[in-house]
Scaffold this motif. Structure first.
Motif, PDB file in Angstrom:
ATOM      1  N   SER A 198       0.988  -1.124  -0.029  1.00  0.00           N
ATOM      2  CA  SER A 198       0.082   0.020   0.031  1.00  0.00           C
ATOM      3  C   SER A 198       0.963   1.276   0.098  1.00  0.00           C
ATOM      4  N   ALA A 199       1.761   1.239   0.770  1.00  0.00           N
ATOM      5  CA  ALA A 199       2.935   2.344   0.920  1.00  0.00           C
ATOM      6  C   ALA A 199       3.426   2.695  -0.548  1.00  0.00           C
ATOM      7  N   ALA A 200       3.741   1.482  -1.257  1.00  0.00           N
ATOM      8  CA  ALA A 200       4.591   1.653  -2.424  1.00  0.00           C
ATOM      9  C   ALA A 200       3.489   2.156  -3.503  1.00  0.00           C
ATOM     10  N   TRP A 201       2.257   1.852  -3.470  1.00  0.00           N
ATOM     11  CA  TRP A 201       1.283   2.300  -4.380  1.00  0.00           C
ATOM     12  C   TRP A 201       1.078   3.966  -4.071  1.00  0.00           C
ATOM     13  N   TRP A 202       1.030   4.265  -2.871  1.00  0.00           N
ATOM     14  CA  TRP A 202       0.650   5.630  -2.664  1.00  0.00           C
ATOM     15  C   TRP A 202       1.963   6.482  -3.180  1.00  0.00           C
ATOM     16  N   SER A 203       3.227   6.041  -2.981  1.00  0.00           N
ATOM     17  CA  SER A 203       4.314   6.754  -3.036  1.00  0.00           C
ATOM     18  C   SER A 203       4.355   7.057  -4.725  1.00  0.00           C
ATOM     19  N   ARG A 204       3.842   5.921  -5.386  1.00  0.00           N
ATOM     20  CA  ARG A 204       3.841   5.925  -6.849  1.00  0.00           C
ATOM     21  C   ARG A 204       2.926   6.930  -7.442  1.00  0.00           C
ATOM     22  N   HIS A 205       1.836   7.144  -6.829  1.00  0.00           N
ATOM     23  CA  HIS A 205       0.936   7.938  -7.310  1.00  0.00           C
ATOM     24  C   HIS A 205       0.669   9.166  -6.667  1.00  0.00           C
ATOM     25  N   PHE A 206       1.087   9.459  -5.433  1.00  0.00           N
ATOM     26  CA  PHE A 206       1.183  10.835  -4.719  1.00  0.00           C
ATOM     27  C   PHE A 206       2.543  11.218  -4.218  1.00  0.00           C
ATOM     28  N   ASP A 207       2.251  12.225  -3.804  1.00  0.00           N
ATOM     29  CA  ASP A 207       3.775  12.929  -3.249  1.00  0.00           C
ATOM     30  C   ASP A 207       3.886  12.674  -2.040  1.00  0.00           C
ATOM     31  N   GLY A 212       3.601  -2.161   9.892  1.00  0.00           N
ATOM     32  CA  GLY A 212       3.131  -0.896   9.266  1.00  0.00           C
ATOM     33  C   GLY A 212       4.205  -0.069   8.765  1.00  0.00           C
ATOM     34  N   VAL A 213       3.728   1.205   8.027  1.00  0.00           N
ATOM     35  CA  VAL A 213       4.505   2.123   7.405  1.00  0.00           C
ATOM     36  C   VAL A 213       3.668   3.508   7.629  1.00  0.00           C
ATOM     37  N   GLY A 214       4.484   4.400   7.789  1.00  0.00           N
ATOM     38  CA  GLY A 214       3.838   5.866   7.734  1.00  0.00           C
ATOM     39  C   GLY A 214       4.258   6.538   6.625  1.00  0.00           C
ATOM     40  N   MET A 215       3.637   7.157   6.012  1.00  0.00           N
ATOM     41  CA  MET A 215       3.809   7.856   4.620  1.00  0.00           C
ATOM     42  C   MET A 215       3.466   9.315   4.973  1.00  0.00           C
ATOM     43  N   THR A 216       4.189  10.378   4.495  1.00  0.00           N
ATOM     44  CA  THR A 216       4.265  11.709   4.835  1.00  0.00           C
ATOM     45  C   THR A 216       4.463  12.616   3.545  1.00  0.00           C
ATOM     46  N   ASN A 217       3.973  14.007   3.783  1.00  0.00           N
ATOM     47  CA  ASN A 217       4.524  15.098   2.813  1.00  0.00           C
ATOM     48  C   ASN A 217       4.169  16.374   4.034  1.00  0.00           C
ATOM     49  N   PHE A 268      -8.595  15.320  -0.185  1.00  0.00           N
ATOM     50  CA  PHE A 268      -7.399  16.300  -0.047  1.00  0.00           C
ATOM     51  C   PHE A 268      -7.541  17.510  -1.005  1.00  0.00           C
ATOM     52  N   HIS A 269      -6.928  18.678  -0.312  1.00  0.00           N
ATOM     53  CA  HIS A 269      -6.798  19.711  -1.271  1.00  0.00           C
ATOM     54  C   HIS A 269      -5.770  19.703  -2.424  1.00  0.00           C
TER      55      HIS A 269
END
Length: 88
Positions: free
Chosen positions: A21-30, A40-45, A67-68
């Motif tokens: 899931s983290a890999a997918w989100w980092s591929r499509h979002f910043d 687990g994994v924490g993802m951030t910007n 998300f804005h």
């Protein structure tokens, strides 16, 4: 006394495979990895942190998340990009 709420610190999502899931989100979002823990994994910007933890997903638990983005052109471009990636 009412508790004054601030910005959302983070939200957590139960997923079958946190790393995938983290890999997918980092591929499509910043989003970039902020931390890992056993399940687990924490993802951030600069605006949000999402924590993916191993569990049973319950899609009905959250009606929706918004998300804005910068403007409508950015929204349209994001929707087109996600559509091209097979996201419905």
């Amino acid at each position: 006394m009412k508790v004054k709420l601030g910005q959302v610190g983070h939200f957590g999502l139960a997923v079958r495979d946190p790393q995938a899931s983290a890999a997918w989100w980092s591929r499509h979002f910043d989003l970039a990895e902020m931390f890992r823990f056993e399940d687990g994994v924490g993802m951030t910007n600069d605006a949000i942190t999402i924590v993916f933890h191993r569990g049973v997903p319950h899609p009905g638990a959250i009606d929706h998340v918004s998300f804005h983005v910068e403007n409508m052109d950015a929204l349209r471009a994001a929707l087109a990009s996600l559509s091209e990636a097979g996201v419905k």
